[in-house]
Design a protein around this motif. Structure first.
Motif, short mmCIF file in Angstrom:
data_model
loop_
_atom_site.label_atom_id
_atom_site.label_comp_id
_atom_site.label_asym_id
_atom_site.label_seq_id
_atom_site.Cartn_x
_atom_site.Cartn_y
_atom_site.Cartn_z
N LEU A 140 -2.41 18.82 7.87
CA LEU A 140 -3.60 18.13 7.39
C LEU A 140 -3.26 16.70 6.99
N LEU A 141 -2.07 16.52 6.42
CA LEU A 141 -1.64 15.20 5.99
C LEU A 141 -1.52 14.27 7.20
N LEU A 142 -0.97 14.81 8.29
CA LEU A 142 -0.82 14.00 9.50
C LEU A 142 -2.18 13.61 10.06
N VAL A 143 -3.05 14.62 10.15
CA VAL A 143 -4.40 14.34 10.63
C VAL A 143 -5.02 13.25 9.77
N TYR A 144 -4.82 13.40 8.47
CA TYR A 144 -5.42 12.43 7.56
C TYR A 144 -4.85 11.03 7.79
N LEU A 145 -3.54 10.93 7.97
CA LEU A 145 -2.93 9.62 8.13
C LEU A 145 -3.51 8.91 9.36
N PHE A 146 -3.75 9.69 10.42
CA PHE A 146 -4.29 9.06 11.63
C PHE A 146 -5.78 8.75 11.51
N ALA A 147 -6.47 9.61 10.79
CA ALA A 147 -7.93 9.45 10.74
C ALA A 147 -8.38 8.88 9.40
N GLN A 148 -7.43 8.30 8.68
CA GLN A 148 -7.66 7.92 7.30
C GLN A 148 -8.92 7.06 7.09
N ARG A 149 -9.01 5.97 7.83
CA ARG A 149 -10.16 5.08 7.69
C ARG A 149 -11.46 5.82 7.87
N TRP A 150 -11.44 6.62 8.90
CA TRP A 150 -12.62 7.36 9.30
C TRP A 150 -12.99 8.38 8.22
N VAL A 151 -11.98 9.08 7.69
CA VAL A 151 -12.22 10.09 6.66
C VAL A 151 -12.84 9.44 5.43
N ILE A 152 -12.22 8.36 4.98
CA ILE A 152 -12.70 7.74 3.75
C ILE A 152 -14.10 7.17 3.93
N SER A 153 -14.32 6.49 5.06
CA SER A 153 -15.68 5.94 5.19
C SER A 153 -16.67 7.07 5.39
N ALA A 176 -5.33 0.30 2.87
CA ALA A 176 -4.13 1.12 2.72
C ALA A 176 -4.12 1.78 1.34
N PHE A 177 -4.39 1.01 0.31
CA PHE A 177 -4.38 1.56 -1.04
C PHE A 177 -5.44 2.65 -1.19
N ARG A 178 -6.61 2.36 -0.62
CA ARG A 178 -7.68 3.33 -0.67
C ARG A 178 -7.20 4.65 -0.04
N GLY A 179 -6.51 4.52 1.08
CA GLY A 179 -5.98 5.69 1.77
C GLY A 179 -4.98 6.44 0.92
N ILE A 180 -4.11 5.70 0.22
CA ILE A 180 -3.09 6.34 -0.60
C ILE A 180 -3.74 7.13 -1.73
N PHE A 181 -4.72 6.53 -2.38
CA PHE A 181 -5.30 7.22 -3.53
C PHE A 181 -6.06 8.48 -3.15
N PHE A 182 -6.42 8.60 -1.88
CA PHE A 182 -7.16 9.80 -1.47
C PHE A 182 -6.21 10.95 -1.09
N ILE A 183 -4.93 10.66 -0.90
CA ILE A 183 -4.00 11.68 -0.42
C ILE A 183 -4.02 12.96 -1.26
N PRO A 184 -3.94 12.87 -2.60
CA PRO A 184 -3.87 14.13 -3.36
C PRO A 184 -5.00 15.09 -3.04
N ASN A 185 -6.15 14.55 -2.64
CA ASN A 185 -7.29 15.40 -2.36
C ASN A 185 -7.11 16.23 -1.08
N VAL A 186 -6.15 15.80 -0.25
CA VAL A 186 -5.93 16.51 1.01
C VAL A 186 -5.03 17.73 0.78
N LEU A 187 -4.32 17.75 -0.36
CA LEU A 187 -3.31 18.79 -0.59
C LEU A 187 -3.90 19.98 -1.32
N SER A 188 -3.24 21.12 -1.13
CA SER A 188 -3.71 22.35 -1.77
C SER A 188 -3.39 22.33 -3.27
N VAL A 189 -4.36 22.72 -4.08
CA VAL A 189 -4.18 22.74 -5.53
C VAL A 189 -2.97 23.59 -5.90
N LEU A 190 -2.85 24.72 -5.23
CA LEU A 190 -1.78 25.65 -5.55
C LEU A 190 -0.41 25.02 -5.31
#
Lengths: 301, 304, 431
Positions: free
Chosen positions: A280-293, B115-129
């Motif tokens: 999921l992290l990889l998918v996110y890194l590639f689609a990051q802009r798209w995900v956030i917007s 880029a910063f915006r992307g970084i701050f969103f990362i934790p939300n992609v991860l499983s809470v557990l």
């Protein structure tokens, strides 16, 4: 109500700025002077996110006897066998496949069905049945999961749904509560004249939804899809109780191998955590802009 | 295909006509049925069992309101509510203030904004557990080492094994993960504020704080309400992060309501009793959310 | 009706199998040959023993080509077994820990009566009694056969003992004297791991099990028991055990509060403490941390009379069979296969456990030599906490007690929790 204002404002903005294909939201103040102190502050704050990630990666690469120290040192030698061990212990390819199928099916099914239900409700809010339905779904949002956990376990088993199929069906159905809330606000902002025109041309409500409304819902679909994807991929409790066959465990479930109270091999555990997070992290890194917007657009409506 | 096609004839005003087009029913009824079968029926079954002594398997009898009576005498249950409120309220405040702050920073004229915006969103992609497991290890193995190396007393033992501070550790990790999502929502909100307003304000010489309280916050107060309600509702149901971080310990100091229900009801075989607890829990969540919505919306009105 | 049922069952199995194909697991599952083979669901709770059971299962399958044993190694066994019961999918054969949870399930008659099994007669009677006393169907059946036992004993490092000329303590005072000697010589007497609440239990079960009156639980688990009206109770009878526990944990090393079980095993393996308040179950983990670790054991001395010393032993792995299994013959054959002396010996050797058979001979693991005699003599008691209803957070209460050291509060809380459980139990009986 204020959400209405919000929506109207957003629509105005949308109309002013015209269609913007997937790039970040428009930068408003285009003055080129960059605020350096704030940039530095943001960079420092972003370390709070990056350091734990860095820590996870280096721990996964170390052998157990390298785990001493403060834990933040780089590994003295790389230990890829942590990954092969974790791969084998968790039967990773199988869990990945199950998680992938459940997540993908949940996302597709959710977008298709939930948007349709929301459309029917949004266009008939003046009728008691649909209005009641709206509040019925929203009210379910507040029911804590423990209440339904045991009965739904029993029911899915009776219906032969104690498998991945039942699981993604549950995500689709349980998602309704929140997604209808998100979708209806957006659909209300779409002028009904659009469908009326289509219907005058002889289309049914059915086709006018698929041909006219559904394409307009794309930003909302993105939002709902992303949220459903994150939920289905990372969820623990629902697969724990629903899935009966040991061959159909999802990724979060197989991480439990490392949580036995007896003897934990942290290096292998961290390698496995990393492997579970990576797709999921990889998918996110590639689609990051798209995900956030996607999420941002969704929340404006 | 059984979808009725009623689009023949004059279509004018069809949407506003008195009878609802049957297609609309076809669109909602299957989903409604599934929802009732998979959600409403189980919920009602659960509520039904709160009046029995069902263990989750085997036979059961009706016990009337006895479970509810015992519930209010149970100090463990009461203290789990205490912890849950404390945790949920603190986490809601921390997450919203933190997220709003970060969103304001990210909305400023900074370099590498995307880029910063992307970084701050990362934790939300991860499983809470998994996040919980990683932080559990980090907080109990590595931070104490750092603390000892630097000679800092309070940092030299794990915050998670200190009965007075463990809850703060849980708040911290929860915030780390949940801020991510709220930041994005606030950023979206900030985008709806017309730039002209700030221009006018800065011509008038208003300070940054003044601009925030009189322009920004009122303009995004609807986002604030939604975020606060969703956050509180979610945190009241905290489970995964507590399992991964403290398992309810040390002692029973960080047992949340959801955790007591899970342990007593599913592992401990007191299903009926814990269902009574769940019903009370449901009522508490609904009442608190409604209260919160009312106060926040009144505030909203004050601002505008 | 019956054919209807089996038809839907078969239909479900086929859809299940086809789904497995869809998931790319196995193509053979859909082959028609499946009909002839009997499939046994084998619920296996012990994550440390996955490899051992896998080996045993393939040996059994080789001998019985028409039986397919599907191992279900579960995450979170307590929840897993209950969800399977709720779904009406009781496994055919199970391994479970022989604790209070098992007894609750046994008492609700979900497991078959195994008392007529040939292997049942070979089990050491004291051990079977410990298991059965926790609860069985109708109070008369045997719902679980002990497969491997553990022993809660003090583990010690013989090198450190020899270096400081310390004899093996046989009484409580000698134990304290030994601890003092080590402390005076700058050696940690014990390595304590308070982060994991349950690690306080091994010590407490010995103290409370030996020092609190027999019949303690019969009294306090009775319906409508209260500390005031009951004959026994924690405040009345539990003080000595609690005080002694507190005294031992007074020797904990700095940082014990944030040390976990894995840390403890690693530390003891590295020779960082003279003694380790654990049990046989910790030995494989200690050896995993250091294969050369020096480990020996002696039973907990809880009083000053060595004749009163007993060994706390529990059925670490019990075998059970689903009451409604569709393949009782095959399931029984599998259980009898597992209950062979060779299989049990192989397993207990790998897991440092004890064979619970009357004719087991000596314990395989040399680290457990110290408890050989007392086990042979049958001076055995069960785990104190197995009698505590699972709905009471007992380990958390012990952990709390060790952190705050408030004996009166601990005893009061224990009484209070049992009183509440008793109140709920009386509503359970319907009256």
């Amino acid at each position: 109500m204020s959400t209405q204002n919000m929506t109207r404002r957003a629509v105005d903005r949308e109309q002013k700025s015209g269609p913007e294909p997937q790039q970040g939201p428009p930068k408003k103040r285009r003055t080129s002077n960059v605020n350096v102190p704030v940039t530095v502050l943001v960079a420092v704050l972003s370390l709070t996110v990056l350091i734990p990630l860095y820590f996870t990666v280096v721990t996964a690469l170390k052998s157990p006897d390298q785990l001493g120290g403060t834990g933040f040192e780089l590994p003295t030698s790389i230990h890829p066998e942590n990954f092969s061990k974790a791969w084998e212990l968790t039967d990773f390819p199988n869990a990945l496949l199950v998680s992938g199928i459940v997540t993908a099916s949940a996302v597709v099914l959710t977008i298709i069905t939930n948007s349709m239900v929301a459309y029917a409700i949004a266009r008939n809010m003046n009728r008691p049945f649909f209005k009641a339905l709206y509040y019925f779904f929203i009210a379910a949002l507040f029911v804590p999961f423990p209440i339904i956990m045991l009965p739904v376990t029993k029911e899915t088993a009776l219906l032969g749904l104690d498998n991945p199929v039942g699981l993604f069906l549950l995500y689709t159905v349980y998602g309704l509560s929140f997604n209808i809330f998100v979708y209806t606000a957006f659909i209300k902002s779409i002028p009904p004249e659009l469908e009326e025109a289509a219907i005058m041309d002889g289309a049914s409500h059915w086709t006018s939804f698929w041909k006219v409304i559904f394409p307009l819902l794309t930003p909302m679909n993105a939002t709902v899809g992303i949220l459903t994807c994150l939920w289905a991929w990372n969820d623990f409790l629902l697969p724990l109780v629903i899935l009966s066959d040991p061959a159909t465990r999802t990724l979060p479930l197989v991480q439990y191998v490392f949580q036995s109270q007896f003897n934990t091999d942290y290096s292998t555990a961290f390698a496995s955590y990393l492997m579970a997070m990576a797709p999921l992290l990889l998918v996110y890194l590639f689609a990051q802009r798209w995900v956030i917007s996607g999420v941002m657009r969704g929340s404006i409506k | 295909m059984s979808v009725p096609r009623l689009a023949t004839g004059p279509a004018k005003n069809k949407l506003r006509s008195q009878t609802v087009n049957r297609t609309f029913y076809w669109m909602v009824v299957p989903a409604l049925l599934l929802f009732v079968v998979l959600h409403t029926v189980p919920a009602l079954t659960g509520i039904f069992y709160s009046f029995t002594n069902y263990a989750g398997y085997g036979e059961w009898d009706f016990v009337g309101l006895q479970n509810y009576v015992n519930l209010f005498r149970d100090d463990r249950i009461l203290s789990s509510y205490g912890f849950t409120f404390l945790f949920a309220v603190t986490a809601t405040i921390v997450v919203n203030i933190g997220a709003l702050f970060i969103a304001l920073l990210l909305n400023a004229k900074i370099k590498f904004q995307t880029a910063f915006r992307g970084i701050f969103f990362i934790p939300n992609v991860l499983s809470v557990l998994i996040v919980g497991y990683v932080f559990n290890y980090l907080l109990s193995n590595n931070l104490p080492l750092v603390g000892r190396a630097l000679g800092i007393e309070w940092l030299s033992t794990s915050i998670l094994t200190n009965p007075d501070l463990a809850w703060l550790g849980i708040v911290g990790v929860t915030a780390w993960q949940s801020i991510a999502f709220s930041v994005i929502i606030y950023l979206a909100g900030l985008q709806t504020v017309p730039a002209e307003l700030y221009e006018a304000a800065s011509i008038d010489g208003a300070s940054h704080w003044r601009q925030f309280t009189s322009i920004t916050f009122p303009m995004i107060s609807a986002f604030f309400t939604i975020n606060m309600v969703l956050a509180l509702k979610g945190f009241l149901q905290a489970f995964d992060q507590i399992v991964a971080l403290t398992g309810g310990g040390p002692g029973t100091s960080t047992e949340s309501v959801a955790m007591v229900i899970y342990r007593g009801g599913f592992q401990g075989g007191e299903y009926g009793y814990q269902m009574a607890n769940s019903v009370v829990y449901l009522i508490v969540i609904v009442v608190l959310s409604l209260l919160q919505m009312r106060t926040l919306q009144r505030k909203e009105a004050d601002f505008s | 009706m019956n054919t209807e049922k089996s038809r839907t069952a078969r239909w479900r199995r086929i859809t299940g199998a086809c789904l497995a194909v869809a998931l790319g697991t196995s193509l053979a599952a859909c082959a028609p040959a499946e009909q002839a083979r009997v499939k046994l669901d084998f619920f296996q709770f012990k994550p440390e023993a996955v490899a051992e059971f896998k080996a045993l299962v393939s040996e059994f399958e080789a001998q019985n080509p028409d039986i397919d044993v599907v191992i279900n190694a579960v995450p979170d066994p307590d929840t897993a077994i209950r969800t399977l019961l709720v779904k009406g999918k009781t496994p055919d054969v199970l391994t479970l820990n022989g604790n209070g949870n098992f007894a609750d399930l046994a008492a609700s008659c979900v497991f078959a009566d195994l008392s007529a099994f040939p292997s049942a007669s070979r089990v050491k009677p004291e051990v079977q009694e410990i298991l059965n006393s926790l609860g069985t169907c109708h109070g008369s059946e045997t719902n679980g056969l002990p497969f491997a036992n553990n022993a809660s004993a003090i583990l010690y490092n013989p090198d450190i003992f020899a270096k400081h000329n310390v004899e093996i303590p046989r009484t409580w005072d000698e134990l304290i004297a030994a601890a003092e000697t080590f402390k005076a010589n700058g050696v940690a007497p014990f390595y304590m791991t308070l982060k994991d609440a349950w690690t306080v239990l091994p010590t407490y079960v010995n103290l409370a099990g030996n020092l609190q009156p027999r019949g303690f639980f019969e009294d306090i688990r009775a319906a409508a028991w209260t500390p005031q009206t009951g004959t026994h109770g924690f405040a009345k009878d539990g003080k000595e055990a609690a005080e002694k526990l507190k005294q031992l944990f007074g020797y904990r090393q700095p940082g014990a509060d944030s040390a976990g079980y894995s840390d403890g095993n690693a530390a003891f393996a590295a020779g960082k403490s003279a003694m380790y308040l654990q049990g046989s179950f910790a030995i494989p983990a200690i050896r995993a941390a250091n294969p050369e670790a020096r480990i020996a054991s002696f039973p907990y001395p809880t009083t000053n009379n060595p004749a009163e010393t007993t060994l706390v032993t529990g059925v670490d792995v019990t075998l059970a069979m689903g009451r409604e299994t569709k393949h009782p013959k095959e399931a029984a054959a599998f259980i009898e296969f597992l209950m062979r002396s060779e299989a049990m010996k192989a397993y207990t050797t790998a897991q440092s456990a004890i064979v619970p058979l009357a004719d087991a001979g000596s314990i395989a693991d040399p680290a457990l030599e110290g408890v050989q005699d007392i086990f042979g003599e049958g001076r055995l008691i069960g785990y104190f906490d197995h009698q505590v209803p699972t709905s009471i957070p007992f380990t958390a209460m012990l952990q709390q007690f060790m952190l705050d050291g408030d004996t009166a509060a601990f005893l009061h809380r224990a009484d209070n929790e049992f009183a509440k459980a008793a109140a709920r139990t009386s509503t359970k009986k319907g009256e």
